[in-house]
Design an enzyme around this catalytic site. Sequence first.
Site, short mmCIF file in Angstrom:
data_model
loop_
_atom_site.label_atom_id
_atom_site.label_comp_id
_atom_site.label_asym_id
_atom_site.label_seq_id
_atom_site.Cartn_x
_atom_site.Cartn_y
_atom_site.Cartn_z
N SER A 120 11.58 47.45 3.73
CA SER A 120 10.74 47.67 4.91
C SER A 120 9.47 48.42 4.56
CB SER A 120 11.47 48.54 5.93
OG SER A 120 12.66 47.97 6.32
N HIS A 141 9.97 40.12 4.05
CA HIS A 141 10.41 41.17 4.98
C HIS A 141 10.80 40.56 6.33
CE1 HIS A 141 9.37 44.85 7.63
NE2 HIS A 141 10.62 44.88 7.26
N GLU A 153 7.30 38.98 7.27
CA GLU A 153 6.10 39.37 6.53
C GLU A 153 6.29 39.00 5.06
OE1 GLU A 153 4.06 43.31 8.32
OE2 GLU A 153 6.06 43.67 7.57
N ASN A 191 5.79 47.89 10.24
CA ASN A 191 6.35 49.24 10.23
C ASN A 191 5.30 50.33 10.06
OD1 ASN A 191 8.97 48.53 10.76
ND2 ASN A 191 9.42 48.11 8.61
N1 LIG Z 1 17.36 47.71 9.91
C1 LIG Z 1 16.20 47.11 10.11
O1 LIG Z 1 15.69 47.05 11.24
C2 LIG Z 1 15.47 46.48 8.94
C3 LIG Z 1 14.46 45.54 9.21
C4 LIG Z 1 13.81 44.93 8.13
C5 LIG Z 1 14.15 45.27 6.83
N2 LIG Z 1 15.13 46.20 6.61
C6 LIG Z 1 15.46 46.53 5.22
O2 LIG Z 1 16.62 45.80 4.83
C7 LIG Z 1 17.36 46.56 3.88
C8 LIG Z 1 18.77 46.75 4.39
O3 LIG Z 1 18.76 47.40 5.64
P1 LIG Z 1 19.98 47.28 6.68
O4 LIG Z 1 19.44 47.66 8.00
O5 LIG Z 1 20.66 45.97 6.51
O6 LIG Z 1 20.93 48.46 6.14
P2 LIG Z 1 22.53 48.57 6.24
O7 LIG Z 1 22.82 50.01 6.06
O8 LIG Z 1 23.03 47.86 7.46
O9 LIG Z 1 23.03 47.72 4.96
C9 LIG Z 1 22.77 48.09 3.65
C10 LIG Z 1 23.86 47.48 2.77
O10 LIG Z 1 23.51 47.69 1.39
C11 LIG Z 1 24.72 47.89 0.71
N3 LIG Z 1 24.46 48.50 -0.61
C12 LIG Z 1 24.18 49.78 -0.91
N4 LIG Z 1 24.04 49.92 -2.24
C13 LIG Z 1 24.24 48.69 -2.78
C14 LIG Z 1 24.26 48.19 -4.11
N5 LIG Z 1 24.03 48.98 -5.15
N6 LIG Z 1 24.52 46.88 -4.30
C15 LIG Z 1 24.77 46.07 -3.24
N7 LIG Z 1 24.76 46.49 -1.97
C16 LIG Z 1 24.51 47.79 -1.74
C17 LIG Z 1 25.54 48.78 1.64
O11 LIG Z 1 26.92 48.76 1.29
C18 LIG Z 1 25.24 48.15 2.97
O12 LIG Z 1 26.19 47.14 3.32
C19 LIG Z 1 16.57 47.87 3.66
O13 LIG Z 1 15.71 47.71 2.57
C20 LIG Z 1 15.80 47.97 4.97
O14 LIG Z 1 14.64 48.76 4.84
C21 LIG Z 1 15.81 46.79 7.64
#
Ligand SMILES: NC(=O)c1ccc[n+]([C@@H]2O[C@H](COP(=O)([O-])OP(=O)(O)OC[C@H]3O[C@@H](n4cnc5c(N)ncnc54)[C@H](O)[C@@H]3O)[C@@H](O)[C@H]2O)c1
Length: 292
Positions: A120, A141, A153, A191
């Site tokens: 993000s 993204h 994005e 963001n």
């Molecule tokens: N939440 C949002 O609104 C949003 C929107 C766009 C992008 N993102 C981005 O997407 C990514 C994930 O966010 P999310 O909201 O899904 O978080 P989340 O906490 O729901 O999921 C993250 C996952 O990553 C896993 N993880 C951690 N370490 C790991 C590793 N070494 N190998 C494999 N898996 C691993 C965790 O077990 C977890 O299941 C981040 O980079 C976040 O910035 C999030």
Amino acid sequence: MSRIETVGIVGAGQMGSGIAHVAALAGYSVLLYDISPDRIEKGIATINGNMARQVSHGKLSEGERQAALARIAPAPNLQDLAGCDLVIEAATEDESIKRKIFAQLCPVLNPEAILATNTSSISVTRLASATDRAERFIGIHFMNPVPVMKLVELVRGIATENETFETAKEFVTRLGKTTTVSEDFPAFIVNRILLPMINEAIYTLYEGVGTVEAIDTAMKLGANHPMGPLQLADFIGLDTCLSIMQVLHDGLSDSKYRPCPLLVKYVEAGWLGRKSGRGFYDYRGEHPVPTR
Ligand SMILES: NC(=O)c1ccc[n+]([C@@H]2O[C@H](COP(=O)([O-])OP(=O)(O)OC[C@H]3O[C@@H](n4cnc5c(N)ncnc54)[C@H](O)[C@@H]3O)[C@@H](O)[C@H]2O)c1
């Protein structure tokens, strides 16, 4: 342009499972990996439930749901992603975690495979430098929830080749999403604008200007936002919100991006929003209840 048939996803949380959902519906074979095997299982169960909802709303036929689910397979080990044409990293928003993943993943991938990050906020150029393929590395993204949100994005790192960009664009277009291009600056476009607004809403709460309910109602009815900023923060995940503010604060060296201490406190308490059952609202009962 490279041909994408099999897509690997690293991280089966909110975003990884959402990306698997839309990729499988678009006809791609999907392999879903997470460091925690429970999360893979939970991710596939979430996809199943969300696709069932799409069927009940008439957006999908039962046959399409079954076919899409059959295209998603759990990947218990990172090595299982060896044959993927595209791997999208969607793990926790923490640069050191992402770097470790790339260090383990790159040696098992085909040299031609494209590697993307769903970060993000973190610099795509800096993440690319932790891989062996900066030319075939790109930021894709997605927005949350992935099956609903129309925008993606695309972010080029300094070394990203045109072919990588065009392949990523074609992939995202086949998912039915609209792309915008952002330069590689902290938090990109959405963001960079959205998170300081959410952080300000948390300061408004911290300083006692209004309650959770007052702040969310004010922005819904007074600014015509579909969701209040604190409700949205819970939905994004407060750990992710904090990480993005830290990236903005460090990357742009401007005090206006200072994360609100109340946001820090909630994350330290493990109150991460919807995904942990409690954030600015408590989701453990029948209806969400404001925590302040
Ligand atoms: N939440 C949002 O609104 C949003 C929107 C766009 C992008 N993102 C981005 O997407 C990514 C994930 O966010 P999310 O909201 O899904 O978080 P989340 O906490 O729901 O999921 C993250 C996952 O990553 C896993 N993880 C951690 N370490 C790991 C590793 N070494 N190998 C494999 N898996 C691993 C965790 O077990 C977890 O299941 C981040 O980079 C976040 O910035 C999030």
